[in-house]
Write a protein that holds these residues in place. Structure first.
Motif, PDB file in Angstrom:
ATOM      1  N   PRO A   1       0.818  -1.218   0.000  1.00 22.88           N
ATOM      2  CA  PRO A   1       0.000   0.000   0.000  1.00 22.88           C
ATOM      3  C   PRO A   1       0.854   1.270   0.000  1.00 22.88           C
ATOM      4  N   VAL A   2       2.035   1.198   0.601  1.00 20.62           N
ATOM      5  CA  VAL A   2       2.922   2.370   0.630  1.00 20.62           C
ATOM      6  C   VAL A   2       3.289   2.788  -0.786  1.00 20.62           C
ATOM      7  N   ILE A   3       3.615   1.811  -1.620  1.00 19.27           N
ATOM      8  CA  ILE A   3       3.999   2.107  -2.997  1.00 19.27           C
ATOM      9  C   ILE A   3       2.804   2.618  -3.789  1.00 19.27           C
ATOM     10  N   HIS A   4       1.632   2.045  -3.564  1.00 22.14           N
ATOM     11  CA  HIS A   4       0.423   2.528  -4.240  1.00 22.14           C
ATOM     12  C   HIS A   4       0.146   3.987  -3.872  1.00 22.14           C
ATOM     13  N   PHE A   5       0.219   4.296  -2.603  1.00 26.12           N
ATOM     14  CA  PHE A   5      -0.033   5.667  -2.139  1.00 26.12           C
ATOM     15  C   PHE A   5       1.018   6.619  -2.684  1.00 26.12           C
ATOM     16  N   HIS A   6       2.256   6.164  -2.719  1.00 32.61           N
ATOM     17  CA  HIS A   6       3.363   6.947  -3.273  1.00 32.61           C
ATOM     18  C   HIS A   6       3.101   7.275  -4.742  1.00 32.61           C
ATOM     19  N   GLY A   7       2.723   6.271  -5.517  1.00 29.02           N
ATOM     20  CA  GLY A   7       2.441   6.486  -6.932  1.00 29.02           C
ATOM     21  C   GLY A   7       1.266   7.412  -7.148  1.00 29.02           C
ATOM     22  N   LEU A   8       0.226   7.262  -6.320  1.00 28.16           N
ATOM     23  CA  LEU A   8      -0.947   8.128  -6.437  1.00 28.16           C
ATOM     24  C   LEU A   8      -0.581   9.584  -6.185  1.00 28.16           C
ATOM     25  N   LEU A   9       0.217   9.844  -5.168  1.00 30.71           N
ATOM     26  CA  LEU A   9       0.616  11.216  -4.852  1.00 30.71           C
ATOM     27  C   LEU A   9       1.430  11.838  -5.985  1.00 30.71           C
ATOM     28  N   PHE A  10       2.376  11.082  -6.504  1.00 31.16           N
ATOM     29  CA  PHE A  10       3.258  11.642  -7.527  1.00 31.16           C
ATOM     30  C   PHE A  10       2.517  11.875  -8.837  1.00 31.16           C
ATOM     31  N   PHE A  11       1.597  10.970  -9.186  1.00 30.83           N
ATOM     32  CA  PHE A  11       0.845  11.210 -10.420  1.00 30.83           C
ATOM     33  C   PHE A  11      -0.152  12.345 -10.228  1.00 30.83           C
ATOM     34  N   THR A  12      -0.701  12.468  -9.025  1.00 29.21           N
ATOM     35  CA  THR A  12      -1.568  13.605  -8.722  1.00 29.21           C
ATOM     36  C   THR A  12      -0.816  14.911  -8.877  1.00 29.21           C
TER      37      THR A  12
END
Length: 256
Positions: free
Chosen positions: A54-65
Motif C-alpha cells: 500500500p505504501v507504494i500505491h499511495f506513493h504512486g498516487l501522490l506523484f501522479f496527482t
C-alpha cells in the motif's frame, strides 16, 4: 466592478501565447510520467496482476496527482486566472509535503524488500537514488515558493521541480526494453544516470525557448540543470561509501 475589470485586464495580459509554453511543458511531464510507468504499474494494475505494498500505491498516487496538479496550475496561469492559481498554491504545498514523506517511506520499503531478497547492500546503495531525488525536489519546490513574487524565477523553478522526478518514470522504459532480464532486486546505481539525462532534455527544450524568445537562457535553467545532473552522477560514487551505508543502513535498521 473595478475588481472585475482589473481581473479581466490581468487575464488579457497573462493569456499570451508564450504563457502556454509552460502548460505544454506540464502536459509533456504528465505524459512522460504516465507512459513511463505504464509497462510496470498502470498496465499490470489494470490487469490486476500487480502485487505491491500500500505504501507504494499511495506513493504512486501522490506523484501522479502532482503531475495533474502541475497541469492545472499552469493552465490557470496561462489563461490569466492568477487569483485561482494563487489560491490553489496551498494545495501544492500540502501535496509536495506529502510527496516528500511518502518518498522517504517508499525508499525504506524498497530497502526492506531488497533485504528480504538477501540484497541488503544493494538496497542500501540504491536508496540514494530516490532519497536524493526527493530531497532535490523538496529544495527546488521550497525555492519556488520563496520566489512566488518573482514570476520568471518561480515558474522555471516549478518546471525544474517537475522534471527532476521524471527519471524514475523514464527508467522504467530503460529497464523494460533495454535491460536484460535478471534476478529481482534493485538495479545498479549507475543505470539511473541515463534516464536522468533523458529527463533533462525537457529542460533543454525550455532553454532553447528562452534563447529564442529572450535572447538568453535564464540562470535558473543553467544552474538547476547542472545541479540536477550533478546529483544524479554523484549518486554513484557516494552510494559506495561507508558513510552512506552507515546512514542508510541505520534508517533500515530502525524500520525493521
Amino acid at each position: 466592478m473595478t475588481t472585475l475589470i482589473d481581473d479581466r485586464r490581468v487575464r488579457a495580459r497573462d493569456a499570451s501565447p508564450a504563457r502556454y509554453f509552460y502548460l505544454h511543458m506540464a502536459l509533456a511531464c504528465a505524459a512522460t510520467a504516465f507512459l513511463g510507468f505504464a509497462p510496470t504499474y498502470w498496465v499490470p494494475l489494470a490487469h490486476r496482476t500487480l502485487s505491491t505494498s500500500p505504501v507504494i500505491h499511495f506513493h504512486g498516487l501522490l506523484f501522479f496527482t502532482w503531475s495533474l496538479y502541475f497541469v492545472l496550475q499552469t493552465w490557470l496561469a496561462a489563461s490569466g486566472r492568477v487569483v485561482n492559481h494563487r489560491s490553489f498554491g496551498i494545495v501544492g504545498v500540502s501535496l509536495a509535503t506529502a510527496m516528500v514523506i511518502s518518498g522517504f517511506f517508499a525508499s525504506v520499503t524498497s530497502m526492506k524488500n531488497a533485504a528480504a531478497l538477501g540484497q541488503v547492500d544493494a538496497g542500501i546503495a540504491f536508496s540514494i537514488v530516490p532519497l536524493s531525488g526527493i530531497a532535490f525536489f523538496a529544495v527546488v519546490f521550497v525555492l519556488a515558493i520563496m520566489n512566488t513574487r518573482r514570476l520568471e524565477v518561480h515558474k522555471r523553478l516549478m518546471l525544474l521541480a517537475a522534471v527532476s522526478i521524471l527519471d524514475a518514470a523514464i527508467a522504467r522504459w530503460f529497464l523494460t526494453f533495454l535491460a536484460p532480464s535478471g534476478p529481482p532486486g534493485p538495479p545498479p546505481v549507475p543505470v539511473t544516470i541515463a534516464p536522468a539525462v533523458v529527463a533533462s532534455l525537457l529542460l533543454v527544450v525550455a532553454m532553447v525557448r528562452d534563447w529564442r524568445a529572450e535572447g538568453r537562457v535564464h540562470p535558473v535553467y543553467i544552474t538547476g540543470t547542472l545541479a540536477l545532473l550533478a546529483v544524479k552522477v554523484l549518486n554513484w560514487p557516494v552510494s559506495e561509501t561507508a558513510a552512506w551505508h552507515a546512514f542508510a543502513g541505520g534508517i533500515l535498521a530502525l524500520a525493521q
